[in-house]
Design a protein around this motif. Structure first.
Motif, mmCIF file in Angstrom:
data_model
loop_
_atom_site.group_PDB
_atom_site.id
_atom_site.type_symbol
_atom_site.label_atom_id
_atom_site.label_comp_id
_atom_site.label_asym_id
_atom_site.label_seq_id
_atom_site.Cartn_x
_atom_site.Cartn_y
_atom_site.Cartn_z
ATOM 1 N N PHE A 32 -44.783 103.977 90.521
ATOM 2 C CA PHE A 32 -44.505 102.553 90.713
ATOM 3 C C PHE A 32 -45.694 101.769 90.170
ATOM 4 C CE2 PHE A 32 -44.397 98.882 93.867
ATOM 5 C CZ PHE A 32 -43.508 98.154 93.081
ATOM 6 N N ILE A 33 -45.491 101.008 89.112
ATOM 7 C CA ILE A 33 -46.591 100.456 88.329
ATOM 8 C C ILE A 33 -47.489 99.537 89.137
ATOM 9 C CG2 ILE A 33 -45.199 98.545 87.463
ATOM 10 C CD1 ILE A 33 -48.012 100.463 85.620
ATOM 11 N N GLN A 34 -46.922 98.764 90.086
ATOM 12 C CA GLN A 34 -47.786 97.856 90.836
ATOM 13 C C GLN A 34 -48.724 98.634 91.757
ATOM 14 O OE1 GLN A 34 -48.101 94.574 90.160
ATOM 15 N NE2 GLN A 34 -49.890 94.793 91.486
ATOM 16 N N LEU A 344 -38.363 95.593 73.283
ATOM 17 C CA LEU A 344 -38.820 96.946 72.993
ATOM 18 C C LEU A 344 -40.206 96.907 72.366
ATOM 19 C CD1 LEU A 344 -35.557 98.462 71.427
ATOM 20 C CD2 LEU A 344 -36.421 98.819 73.745
ATOM 21 N N ASN A 345 -41.054 97.816 72.794
ATOM 22 C CA ASN A 345 -42.370 97.963 72.190
ATOM 23 C C ASN A 345 -42.239 98.692 70.854
ATOM 24 O OD1 ASN A 345 -43.909 96.811 74.366
ATOM 25 N ND2 ASN A 345 -43.498 98.682 75.539
ATOM 26 N N PRO A 346 -43.301 98.691 70.032
ATOM 27 C CA PRO A 346 -43.230 99.410 68.745
ATOM 28 C C PRO A 346 -42.893 100.888 68.886
ATOM 29 C CG PRO A 346 -45.115 97.920 68.763
ATOM 30 C CD PRO A 346 -44.540 97.890 70.150
ATOM 31 N N ASP A 347 -43.287 101.517 70.013
ATOM 32 C CA ASP A 347 -42.976 102.936 70.205
ATOM 33 C C ASP A 347 -41.609 103.148 70.849
ATOM 34 O OD1 ASP A 347 -43.454 102.049 72.743
ATOM 35 O OD2 ASP A 347 -44.947 103.560 73.262
ATOM 36 N N LYS A 348 -40.821 102.087 70.958
ATOM 37 C CA LYS A 348 -39.451 102.097 71.476
ATOM 38 C C LYS A 348 -39.376 102.200 72.993
ATOM 39 C CE LYS A 348 -38.234 101.688 67.281
ATOM 40 N NZ LYS A 348 -37.993 100.302 66.786
ATOM 41 N N THR A 349 -40.487 102.132 73.677
ATOM 42 C CA THR A 349 -40.447 101.996 75.127
ATOM 43 C C THR A 349 -40.126 100.547 75.480
ATOM 44 O OG1 THR A 349 -42.830 101.597 75.197
ATOM 45 C CG2 THR A 349 -42.071 103.871 75.526
ATOM 46 N N ILE A 350 -39.756 100.326 76.731
ATOM 47 C CA ILE A 350 -39.350 98.989 77.160
ATOM 48 C C ILE A 350 -40.574 98.157 77.514
ATOM 49 C CG2 ILE A 350 -38.092 97.699 78.934
ATOM 50 C CD1 ILE A 350 -36.209 100.105 79.161
ATOM 51 N N ARG A 352 -41.658 95.837 79.789
ATOM 52 C CA ARG A 352 -41.048 95.514 81.082
ATOM 53 C C ARG A 352 -41.246 94.061 81.477
ATOM 54 N NH1 ARG A 352 -41.130 101.267 84.332
ATOM 55 N NH2 ARG A 352 -40.716 102.488 82.461
ATOM 56 N N GLU A 353 -42.365 93.490 81.097
ATOM 57 C CA GLU A 353 -42.573 92.084 81.421
ATOM 58 C C GLU A 353 -41.554 91.217 80.677
ATOM 59 O OE1 GLU A 353 -44.599 91.330 83.801
ATOM 60 O OE2 GLU A 353 -45.176 93.428 83.956
ATOM 61 N N ALA A 354 -41.337 91.544 79.395
ATOM 62 C CA ALA A 354 -40.371 90.775 78.600
ATOM 63 C C ALA A 354 -38.955 90.976 79.128
ATOM 64 C CB ALA A 354 -40.456 91.194 77.128
ATOM 65 N N LEU A 355 -38.629 92.221 79.504
ATOM 66 C CA LEU A 355 -37.272 92.490 79.988
ATOM 67 C C LEU A 355 -36.996 91.762 81.300
ATOM 68 C CD1 LEU A 355 -34.649 94.049 79.516
ATOM 69 C CD2 LEU A 355 -35.602 95.923 80.868
ATOM 70 N N LYS A 356 -37.976 91.748 82.191
ATOM 71 C CA LYS A 356 -37.763 91.098 83.485
ATOM 72 C C LYS A 356 -37.612 89.590 83.353
ATOM 73 C CE LYS A 356 -39.864 94.743 86.246
ATOM 74 N NZ LYS A 356 -40.935 95.150 87.183
ATOM 75 N N ALA A 357 -38.037 89.046 82.224
ATOM 76 C CA ALA A 357 -37.858 87.614 81.973
ATOM 77 C C ALA A 357 -36.539 87.334 81.238
ATOM 78 C CB ALA A 357 -39.034 87.083 81.152
ATOM 79 N N HIS A 358 -35.810 88.394 80.870
ATOM 80 C CA HIS A 358 -34.558 88.236 80.123
ATOM 81 C C HIS A 358 -33.440 87.795 81.058
ATOM 82 C CE1 HIS A 358 -31.114 89.290 77.545
ATOM 83 N NE2 HIS A 358 -31.970 89.290 76.537
ATOM 84 N N VAL A 371 -36.549 100.914 92.903
ATOM 85 C CA VAL A 371 -35.308 101.238 92.191
ATOM 86 C C VAL A 371 -35.360 100.691 90.769
ATOM 87 C CG1 VAL A 371 -32.807 100.877 92.142
ATOM 88 C CG2 VAL A 371 -33.958 101.350 94.308
ATOM 89 N N GLN A 372 -35.863 99.477 90.622
ATOM 90 C CA GLN A 372 -36.005 98.901 89.288
ATOM 91 C C GLN A 372 -36.893 99.779 88.418
ATOM 92 O OE1 GLN A 372 -36.938 94.621 89.225
ATOM 93 N NE2 GLN A 372 -36.342 94.526 91.373
ATOM 94 N N THR A 373 -38.039 100.192 88.961
ATOM 95 C CA THR A 373 -38.966 101.037 88.200
ATOM 96 C C THR A 373 -38.321 102.369 87.853
ATOM 97 O OG1 THR A 373 -40.881 100.021 89.268
ATOM 98 C CG2 THR A 373 -41.221 102.184 88.264
ATOM 99 N N PHE A 374 -37.600 102.944 88.802
ATOM 100 C CA PHE A 374 -36.932 104.230 88.587
ATOM 101 C C PHE A 374 -35.926 104.127 87.441
ATOM 102 C CE2 PHE A 374 -33.376 107.115 90.011
ATOM 103 C CZ PHE A 374 -34.022 108.308 89.707
ATOM 104 N N ILE A 375 -35.120 103.087 87.438
ATOM 105 C CA ILE A 375 -34.119 102.915 86.382
ATOM 106 C C ILE A 375 -34.778 102.710 85.028
ATOM 107 C CG2 ILE A 375 -32.290 101.384 85.530
ATOM 108 C CD1 ILE A 375 -31.468 100.921 88.442
ATOM 109 N N LEU A 376 -35.809 101.879 84.974
ATOM 110 C CA LEU A 376 -36.490 101.619 83.701
ATOM 111 C C LEU A 376 -37.208 102.867 83.200
ATOM 112 C CD1 LEU A 376 -37.915 98.014 84.284
ATOM 113 C CD2 LEU A 376 -35.774 98.705 83.193
ATOM 114 N N ASP A 377 -37.788 103.633 84.111
ATOM 115 C CA ASP A 377 -38.420 104.894 83.716
ATOM 116 C C ASP A 377 -37.400 105.828 83.085
ATOM 117 O OD1 ASP A 377 -40.908 104.104 84.596
ATOM 118 O OD2 ASP A 377 -40.820 105.209 86.487
ATOM 119 N N LYS A 378 -36.213 105.887 83.689
ATOM 120 C CA LYS A 378 -35.174 106.774 83.174
ATOM 121 C C LYS A 378 -34.662 106.302 81.807
ATOM 122 C CE LYS A 378 -35.011 109.892 86.346
ATOM 123 N NZ LYS A 378 -35.407 111.286 86.010
#
Length: 509
Positions: A32-34, A344-350, A352-358, A371-378
């Motif tokens: 969990f990143i935080q 998406l980052n240059p390495d194709k990872t998400i 997350r700050e940009a996505l959460k503002a979408h 749960v949010q972190t788990f889904i994004l990790d997956k």
């Protein structure tokens, strides 16, 4: 003496008097990143506390400018037997002895592991160790009541790994943290001195200061009752086969695909994850054995077939769909989907700050942060460029944005199954009944792959045995069970709700 811990991320704060040795942790991933940011913030704060003795390495170790004289001295020393040389690294006799003993262990280990091509490179390595000991350890007052600590973060060179091992052997609480799961340190620590803690899937490397500044330090006092409870739980739920509810709420899953016959499916279908063959845990990672099975055809006796289907639908946590397009992007604007590419980052990872503002993320915001972190990790793990072998088609940014959009707009029925998934317990289930020759869209097939990596049981009931999901997903990930008869356009009988037994029914049948 290096000792194990059930709570590495907090036990290192214990004073000498409350433990019997020092801790040595190799921490991979972020979980969990935080929480990870808060942990780094805590380390950063401790490193500025003058009452503490903390070595915090956020970049490579200092390089010696001129060590020719030191190398000449090393040539006269007996490698592996420095205790006979009366070396003095520090004014504290016990600490000095510990350093020399550690060198007598680490240097032969390095020589055996590295196979230095010549004496010059070997002596240069030893000289670096001596220089780092002089630079970083000479100021340490080992007589204090607090255990000194050494924290290393990020990419690391092989020679620096040996210095980490040395610090742990001389009595430092030593932690090596790398979100990327770099294997370099693990290869060097073939002696198994460190305790590996996997917080989650590999994460992109981020600057230590950036992460620490995004974290917060909250001081709290633990009551004696809370401390006693924690000790009891540590005793009860460690290597005992017992799991407290939501013990892995901040953990993750690595599903194990069950290669089973129909009888196995009937036997284990309603069993919790922890009672299935192959179940295991490692740190905060749970390995649930799951079904991803296509059942092609029907029994010769249709009554037996529908009895079997009814049993599948007797589960507590399941969802049943009778069409291949059970999820779609029809209600999502192409503009919103396309804009996800910029998350998406240059390495194709998400990002997350940009996505959460979408705009599409607002629905997921109502779910627990874990749960949010788990889904994004997956999502990150599934869509990584080097881990797409599950798909029979090429994964581009278009496919990535489609799956992200589909996941963010899932109906609550599926999201609630993810939200309620306590990994060692009941496994969420997706049952698909397809009685025609409809095929899956690429985004739905990707969603099925995502649900599998999360740890769902997935059953495809295909009475006519038509090809569908195998057109898009590798058959290595789907186990097909064939029944003797084919049935075309066979309508599903509506599953009957499970009737609970009364008190007397349990005894009189």
């Amino acid at each position: 003496m290096i000792i194990p811990s059930q709570a590495l991320l907090t036990d290192f704060l214990l004073p000498k008097a409350d433990r019997t040795g020092n801790y040595f942790g190799h921490i991979m991933g972020t979980g969990f990143i935080q929480d990870y940011r808060d942990f780094l913030a805590r380390l950063n704060q401790l490193s500025t506390d003058t009452t503490q003795q903390i070595l915090l390495f956020k970049t490579a170790l200092n390089k010696p400018n001129d060590i020719d004289v030191l190398i000449q001295e090393i040539k006269t020393l007996p490698i592996g037997n420095f205790t006979s040389s009366h070396l003095e690294f520090t004014r504290f006799d016990d600490f000095n002895t510990a350093i020399i003993q550690a060198l007598d262990m680490i240097i032969p280990h390095a020589i055996h592991t590295e196979h230095f091509p010549n004496d010059e490179l070997q002596n240069l390595f030893i000289a670096k160790l001596f220089y780092w000991i002089h630079t970083y350890l000479e100021p340490i007052d080992f007589s204090k009541s607090e255990v000194p600590k050494a924290i290393f973060y990020g990419p690391i060179k092989r020679q620096e790994c040996y210095f980490i091992l040395l610090l742990a052997l001389v009595g430092f609480d030593t932690f090596y943290l790398n979100p990327t799961h770099d294997v370099t340190f693990g290869l060097i620590d073939s002696l198994g001195l460190s305790q590996t803690l996997i917080l989650g899937e590999p994460a992109p490397f981020e600057d230590f200061d950036d992460l620490a500044h995004a974290g917060s330090v909250i001081d709290h006092i633990t009551t004696s009752a809370r401390h006693a409870t924690d000790q009891l739980e540590a005793f009860m739920y460690t290597d005992s086969g017992l799991f407290k509810p939501w013990q892995f709420a901040k953990g993750t899953t690595k599903p194990l695909l069950l290669d089973a016959v129909l009888e196995d499916l009937e036997t284990y279908w309603d069993e919790p994850s922890k009672l299935r063959p192959g179940f295991k845990t490692s740190g905060q990672v749970v390995y649930p054995p799951v079904f991803f099975t296509k059942i092609a055809g029907v029994h010769l006796d249709l009554e037996a077939y529908f009895t079997f289907v009814q049993k599948l639908c007797n589960s507590k946590h399941y969802v049943l769909y009778t069409q291949t397009h059970f999820a779609s992007l029809n209600k999502v604007s192409s503009r919103d989907i396309y804009s996800l590419i910029y998350c998406l980052n240059p390495d194709k990872t998400i990002n997350r700050e940009a996505l959460k503002a979408h705009v599409l993320y607002k629905h997921l915001l109502t779910f627990r942060s874990e749960v949010q972190t788990f889904i994004l990790d997956k999502l990150d793990a599934l869509l990584a460029p080097n881990t797409c072998e599950i798909f029979n088609f090429k994964i581009t940014d278009k496919e990535r944005s489609n799956l992200i959009a589909l996941t963010l707009t899932l109906e609550n029925q599926l999201l609630n199954l993810i939200d309620s998934y306590d990994f060692p317990q009941d496994i969420p289930k997706l049952i698909l009944y397809i009685n025609n020759r409809a095929t899956f869209t690429t985004e739905v097939s990707m969603l099925l792959a995502l649900l599998h990596t999360i740890g769902f049981d997935i059953i495809l009931l295909c009475p006519n045995a038509a090809n569908n999901i195998e057109l898009l997903l590798s058959d290595q990930y789907i186990k097909t069970l064939r029944l003797p008869e084919l049935a075309y356009d066979l309508q599903l009988r509506k599953p009957q709700p499970v009737k609970s037994k009364s008190f007397f029914n349990k005894f009189f049948r």
